[in-house]
Design a protein around this motif. Structure first.
Motif, short mmCIF file in Angstrom:
data_model
loop_
_atom_site.label_atom_id
_atom_site.label_comp_id
_atom_site.label_asym_id
_atom_site.label_seq_id
_atom_site.Cartn_x
_atom_site.Cartn_y
_atom_site.Cartn_z
N TRP A 2 0.83 -1.20 0.00
CA TRP A 2 0.00 0.00 0.00
C TRP A 2 0.87 1.26 0.00
CZ3 TRP A 2 -4.68 1.51 -1.12
CH2 TRP A 2 -5.15 2.74 -0.66
N LYS A 10 -3.87 5.00 -5.14
CA LYS A 10 -4.53 4.86 -3.84
C LYS A 10 -5.94 5.46 -3.90
CE LYS A 10 -0.54 4.86 -0.75
NZ LYS A 10 0.10 5.56 0.38
N TYR A 13 -8.63 3.04 -5.08
CA TYR A 13 -9.05 2.08 -4.06
C TYR A 13 -9.83 2.75 -2.94
CZ TYR A 13 -6.07 -1.27 -6.42
OH TYR A 13 -5.52 -2.11 -7.36
#
Length: 177
Positions: A2, A10, A13
């Motif tokens: 991550w 990011k 998501y």
């Protein structure tokens, strides 16, 4: 992984997660409004939430003892005893609703042993009980005939439960003497 992603990746998501949280919140609220999910929560000392409505009615210790009558059961965790107890309650509630439906179809408010037999004969999910329920009803009918033919003494009145002249122990295999 991550932390290695670019902020633009990011964001994709995070957007998906926000949409999923919103969908789950709507579904949860819909279920609460329908009365399927409990509304109240109770926090214990550790800060964990527990359902207040999720509490069981049947005695867990008694269910645990019944489960331990099986020689294959050596031990039982608290969670498994609660699960079996809750499943038993749900099963009994469903069976009870079906029995009430049978009585209502016959324009009665009083539930009869024959209603239970009818449910076990007609509803596929309860057919596994049919033989046992029919046997239990036949035993009750025979016992009631014997009780009616005997002259009731004061001793018998003291031992009687008031339900057809049979004590509660007679339902668990111990005859009423």
């Amino acid at each position: 992984m991550w932390s290695a992603l670019e902020p633009s990746e990011k964001e994709i998501y995070e957007t998906q997660a926000a949409k999923e949280r919103e969908r789950v919140a709507k579904d949860t609220q819909r279920l609460k409004d329908a009365g399927i999910l409990p509304l109240k929560k109770n926090k214990d000392n550790s800060g964990q939430e527990h359902d207040i409505e999720g509490a069981v009615i049947f005695p867990v210790a008694r269910i645990r003892k019944i489960c331990k009558l099986d020689p294959d059961v050596k031990g039982m965790s608290k969670e498994s005893a609660m699960l079996i107890t809750k499943a038993t309650e749900l099963f009994c509630a469903k069976l009870g609703k079906e029995i009430v439906t049978i009585a209502q179809l016959q324009n009665r408010r009083k539930l009869m042993p024959e209603d239970t037999v009818n449910v076990c004969e007609m509803k596929e999910k309860f057919m596994f009980l049919k033989k046992d329920i029919v046997d239990l009803r036949n035993e009750q009918v025979e016992a009631n005939k014997k009780e009616n033919s005997k002259k009731v003494s004061s001793k018998d009145l003291g031992e009687s439960s008031g339900y057809g002249g049979k004590s509660m122990m007679s339902y668990f295999g111990k005859a009423n003497n």
